[in-house]
Scaffold this active site. Sequence first.
Site, short mmCIF file in Angstrom:
data_model
loop_
_atom_site.label_atom_id
_atom_site.label_comp_id
_atom_site.label_asym_id
_atom_site.label_seq_id
_atom_site.Cartn_x
_atom_site.Cartn_y
_atom_site.Cartn_z
N GLY A 23 46.13 37.12 44.24
CA GLY A 23 45.98 35.85 43.52
C GLY A 23 45.17 35.97 42.24
O GLY A 23 44.41 36.92 42.04
N ARG A 27 40.85 28.60 40.28
CA ARG A 27 39.68 27.72 40.33
C ARG A 27 38.44 28.34 39.67
O ARG A 27 37.48 27.66 39.37
CB ARG A 27 39.37 27.34 41.79
CG ARG A 27 40.37 26.37 42.36
CD ARG A 27 40.32 26.29 43.87
NE ARG A 27 41.08 27.36 44.51
CZ ARG A 27 41.25 27.49 45.83
NH1 ARG A 27 40.68 26.63 46.66
NH2 ARG A 27 41.96 28.48 46.32
N GLN A 86 52.75 42.50 44.97
CA GLN A 86 53.37 41.17 45.08
C GLN A 86 53.44 40.66 43.63
O GLN A 86 52.51 40.02 43.15
CB GLN A 86 52.48 40.25 45.94
CG GLN A 86 53.11 38.89 46.19
CD GLN A 86 52.09 37.86 46.69
OE1 GLN A 86 50.88 38.05 46.61
NE2 GLN A 86 52.60 36.74 47.18
N GLY A 91 52.26 32.62 47.32
CA GLY A 91 51.52 32.15 48.49
C GLY A 91 51.16 33.25 49.46
O GLY A 91 51.69 34.36 49.41
N ASN A 401 14.71 63.19 17.64
CA ASN A 401 15.71 64.04 18.28
C ASN A 401 17.06 64.00 17.58
O ASN A 401 17.92 64.81 17.83
CB ASN A 401 15.89 63.64 19.74
CG ASN A 401 16.25 62.17 19.90
OD1 ASN A 401 15.90 61.34 19.07
ND2 ASN A 401 16.95 61.84 20.96
N ALA A 438 -4.02 64.41 15.79
CA ALA A 438 -3.45 63.06 15.69
C ALA A 438 -2.79 62.85 14.34
O ALA A 438 -3.18 63.44 13.34
CB ALA A 438 -4.56 62.03 15.91
C1 UD1 Z 1 43.34 30.04 52.58
C2 UD1 Z 1 44.06 29.39 53.75
C3 UD1 Z 1 43.15 28.32 54.36
C4 UD1 Z 1 41.83 28.93 54.78
C5 UD1 Z 1 41.18 29.67 53.61
C6 UD1 Z 1 40.00 30.47 54.10
C7 UD1 Z 1 46.42 29.51 53.13
C8 UD1 Z 1 47.61 28.73 52.70
N1 UD1 Z 1 45.29 28.80 53.29
O1 UD1 Z 1 43.16 29.04 51.59
O2 UD1 Z 1 43.77 27.76 55.51
O3 UD1 Z 1 40.98 27.94 55.27
O4 UD1 Z 1 42.10 30.60 53.03
O5 UD1 Z 1 39.31 31.07 53.05
O6 UD1 Z 1 46.54 30.69 53.38
N2 UD1 Z 1 46.79 35.56 47.72
C9 UD1 Z 1 47.75 36.52 47.55
N3 UD1 Z 1 49.01 36.15 47.15
C10 UD1 Z 1 49.33 34.85 46.94
C11 UD1 Z 1 48.35 33.86 47.12
C12 UD1 Z 1 47.08 34.24 47.53
O7 UD1 Z 1 47.50 37.71 47.73
O8 UD1 Z 1 50.50 34.61 46.58
C13 UD1 Z 1 45.43 35.97 48.12
C14 UD1 Z 1 44.35 35.48 47.19
O9 UD1 Z 1 44.12 36.43 46.17
C15 UD1 Z 1 43.16 35.36 48.13
C16 UD1 Z 1 43.79 35.08 49.49
O10 UD1 Z 1 45.16 35.39 49.37
O11 UD1 Z 1 42.42 36.55 48.19
C17 UD1 Z 1 43.64 33.62 49.92
O12 UD1 Z 1 44.22 32.79 48.94
P1 UD1 Z 1 43.51 31.48 48.41
O13 UD1 Z 1 44.35 30.88 47.36
O14 UD1 Z 1 42.10 31.76 48.11
O15 UD1 Z 1 43.61 30.58 49.72
P2 UD1 Z 1 42.69 29.34 50.09
O16 UD1 Z 1 43.08 28.18 49.28
O17 UD1 Z 1 41.27 29.74 50.07
CA CA Z 2 40.17 31.49 49.34
#
Ligand code: UD1
Ligand code: CA
Length: 489
Positions: A23, A27, A86, A91, A401, A438
Amino acid sequence: MAKSGNSSASNPPRVAVAILAAGKGTRLKSKLPKVLHEVGGKPLLAHVVAAATRVLPASDVFAIIGYEAGRVRGTVAHTGVNFVLQSEQKGTGHALKVAREALSPYDHVIVLSGDAPLITPQTIARLLNFHLDQHAAMTLLSAELDNPTGYGRVIRTGRRNNEVRAIVEEKSASAAQRKIREINAGFYVFDVAELFVYIKELSAVNPHSEYYLTDMAGILCKAKQRVVVWKTEDAREVLGANTHAELAIIDHQMRARKCYELMAEGVSIFYPGSCVIDGDVAIGADTVIEPYVQILGKSRIGSGCRVRSYSVIRDSEIGDGVLVRNGCILEGARVAADAALGPYSHLRPDSHIGEGAHVGNFVETKKVKLGKGSKANHLTYLGDAEIGEGVNVGAGTITCNYDGVHKHTTTIEDGAFIGSDTTLVAPVRVGKGSYVGAASCITHDVPEDSLALGRAPQVVKEGWARNRRASRKEMIQPKKLPRGTSFEE
Ligand code: UD1
Ligand code: CA
């Protein structure tokens, strides 16, 4: 025997770890990928990889990368973990879809979140064991949070058992579901075969138009597969870093954890909340760390030392019994036992300070060997210098130096005495036991046991000042103005 896909009773199940790290981290509003933001002195992902590789060999760990993949890969490649690309981030569920081929040789996969760095190897191992004991298709880690806002909520089938009906994301949750304080931590174990039979049922019809991995709980439950939850006692372990505020909270947790570990080993830390100590730092017992100290990178500090306030020590090695007075900056330095530094010394890379040596106020060193018991106590620059034992370097000494193109070495042999305000124009050598007067500018080698004076002879003109005062008095004698005259006139 635990249910374990294609493993037989005699073979332990084959387990992989998948770390979700593709990801962007919208945020954070940053160009830097989320998993490369640092807490505890290291990128988020480096912490998760470190925990994973303490549970399983790096060859069984797969980081799923996408946004700025090259940069993310470069940061953890040295650990030997594998990477799955990916290229479009659709997601957390989609992330596992693209890892299907890599994970197919395994019976179970532990899924970790690349943005939740407080997870410990112990918790990962306990989650795996629970999953195997429970013969589950999916096991998730949960925690009870006072403020569950933003996290997915765990919907259990009943109060008493540990079976789960679904995970609901915050945005899709009803008002009643939002009141649930048991959150999905984002760590799971899946039976690989069941995961990939049912993963095609994921849909992206939700407020984010993403394939949520969390929907697998509902899908598997409906398919009469076993989905269970294990709730951790230590809710701090599951904190995810989605915002800068959360990064700060996690960093604080990590620093506190490190300070308490060190204190348990016999280190005194006066005001731990004010000290920043990186995870890989080692400090010996009976060392005292005063408030507002930073000890970073791979620094090692011996026992019985004292590090006074406002010092910053990075990637440096300090022996036993060393005193680091206030405001010192050390980068890549080595300091032997019983030496004393500061206040306000700056030790740059390759500064080797000998046993019992002193480096004092406003002294800068770089690529220097300062021998046993030698002293450079005030306002000095020592660069590219080999300084023997028992040498006294007077206040304001400078090793020149750099000639604008090359660096040259200054050598000062054992027992030499360098008078204050000396400039040593390198390459130059001051022989054993010699004195430099000195304010000398030394451009040629000084043989052993000699005195070198490199300054203009003093000229004294007796009575000169008196005469000058007298002549000036004549010149500036004010004119007498008539009484009552005002200056405005
Ligand atoms: C996610 C969970 C949520 C949980 C929370 C805990 C989902 C839909 N929700 O939300 O239930 O309470 O974690 O911290 O999973 N990532 C990918 N590929 C993608 C999207 C995300 O590798 O396509 C990775 C992100 O880089 C991150 C991790 O997955 O490291 C979690 O993604 P993030 O968007 O932070 O999920 P949350 O909204 O925190
Ligand atoms: Ca997260």
